[in-house]
Scaffold this active site. Sequence first.
Site, mmCIF file in Angstrom:
data_model
loop_
_atom_site.group_PDB
_atom_site.id
_atom_site.type_symbol
_atom_site.label_atom_id
_atom_site.label_comp_id
_atom_site.label_asym_id
_atom_site.label_seq_id
_atom_site.Cartn_x
_atom_site.Cartn_y
_atom_site.Cartn_z
ATOM 1 N N HIS A 54 0.847 -1.199 0.000
ATOM 2 C CA HIS A 54 0.000 0.000 0.000
ATOM 3 C C HIS A 54 0.876 1.241 0.000
ATOM 4 O O HIS A 54 2.089 1.158 0.119
ATOM 5 C CB HIS A 54 -0.970 0.001 1.185
ATOM 6 N N HIS A 56 1.450 3.888 1.932
ATOM 7 C CA HIS A 56 2.056 4.584 3.072
ATOM 8 C C HIS A 56 3.584 4.590 2.978
ATOM 9 O O HIS A 56 4.190 3.608 2.563
ATOM 10 C CB HIS A 56 1.605 3.956 4.396
ATOM 11 N N ASP A 58 6.041 4.299 4.915
ATOM 12 C CA ASP A 58 6.897 3.269 5.527
ATOM 13 C C ASP A 58 6.863 1.944 4.757
ATOM 14 O O ASP A 58 7.486 0.973 5.177
ATOM 15 C CB ASP A 58 6.531 3.062 7.007
ATOM 16 N N HIS A 59 6.135 1.926 3.630
ATOM 17 C CA HIS A 59 6.086 0.723 2.783
ATOM 18 C C HIS A 59 6.599 0.977 1.367
ATOM 19 O O HIS A 59 6.802 0.029 0.612
ATOM 20 C CB HIS A 59 4.665 0.155 2.744
ATOM 21 N N HIS A 113 -7.429 -0.467 5.267
ATOM 22 C CA HIS A 113 -6.334 0.355 5.802
ATOM 23 C C HIS A 113 -6.068 1.474 4.795
ATOM 24 O O HIS A 113 -5.976 2.641 5.165
ATOM 25 C CB HIS A 113 -5.102 -0.524 6.017
ATOM 26 N N ASP A 132 -0.193 -4.026 6.076
ATOM 27 C CA ASP A 132 -0.805 -3.488 7.294
ATOM 28 C C ASP A 132 -2.282 -3.878 7.409
ATOM 29 O O ASP A 132 -3.074 -3.148 8.013
ATOM 30 C CB ASP A 132 -0.683 -1.960 7.322
ATOM 31 N N HIS A 170 4.646 -5.112 10.054
ATOM 32 C CA HIS A 170 5.245 -4.525 11.265
ATOM 33 C C HIS A 170 5.456 -5.572 12.356
ATOM 34 O O HIS A 170 4.695 -6.536 12.445
ATOM 35 C CB HIS A 170 4.332 -3.437 11.856
HETATM 36 FE FE FE Z 1 2.863 0.581 8.019
HETATM 37 ZN ZN ZN Z 2 0.218 1.551 6.582
#
Ligand code: FE
Ligand code: ZN
Length: 258
Positions: A54, A56, A58-59, A113, A132, A170
Site C-alpha cells: 500500500h 504509506h 513506511d512501505h 487500511h 498493514d 510490522h
Molecule cells: Fe505501516
Molecule cells: Zn500503513
Amino acid sequence: MAIIPVPQLSDNYAYLVVDDQTNQCGVVDCAEADKVLAEVNRRQLRLVAVLPTHWHFDHVGGNQDLVRAIPGLRVYGARGEHGRIPAQTHEVDDGDTVEVGTLKGRVIGIPAHTNGHIAYYFPQLNSVFTGDTLFIAGCGRVFEGRAQTMVDSLAKLAALPDSTRVYCGHEYTEKNLRFALTLEPNNPALKSKYEWAKAVRAEGKYTIPSTIGDEKQFNPFLRIDSPELRTNLKKLVPTLSDDAVAVFAKVRELKDRF
Ligand code: FE
Ligand code: ZN
C-alpha cells in the site's frame, strides 16, 4: 526458495522473495533502499521487482532509490492506490499475477487500511504478504474504508489454506497479544503465543511468520464469534449489538486506544 526479512525503520519489515532457480528476487514493501540493496548484494541476488502492499511511506519510501540504483526495475502498484505508489511501472488489481523469476504471486485486494491495499499470495512458497491489513494477533487501522470493508478483507485472507505462512508489515506482535488477552484471558493458544512472543522479543528475534491457521486461534479480529471475547466486550459495552461488524468495530476502537 526463501523469504528473507529485512528490518526497516523502527518496526517495519521488508521481505526479499527469492527464486532459487534464477537467483532473482523481489522486495515486498521497501522503506529503506540501502538496507534492502545490501542484503540483495550480500546474497548475490538480482532484484527484479518491487511489490508494495500500500502507499504509506513506511512501505514505499525506498522505491525511488531502488529504481535509481537498478534501472528497469519493475514496480507494481495497485490500481486502487490511484498512482500514489512512487516509481510505479505496472498497475495490478485483485486477481492479477506478479512474477519474480519463476515464482508467481496472486494479488488479493484487501482494502480498508487504504483503498488499494493488496496482499501477495505465493502458492509455491505457501506464503502471503499482508502488509498493514493482517498483523500477527492484530489488524491494521481502518483509514480509508469502513469496519465492514476490513471484515471482508480479513475474511479473504482467512480463506487461504490454514498452513499458509503470514508475513506482515510490522513487528507489533507482543503488544497485539497483550491487547488480545484483555478480551480472551482464558484462551490457551493466546496465552502460550504471548509467552512465546515475549521470549522471542527478549532475544531480539522476529515473531514472523505466523500462519493463517494459528491466527484463527488467537487473533481477536478473526475471533469476532468467540463467546469469551463477546462476553468480555459486553461487560465493557452493555449496549453492544450481536452484529459481527459492530463487534469488530468495537474491538478495533478499543485497540486504537490501547
Ligand atoms: Fe505501516
Ligand atoms: Zn500503513
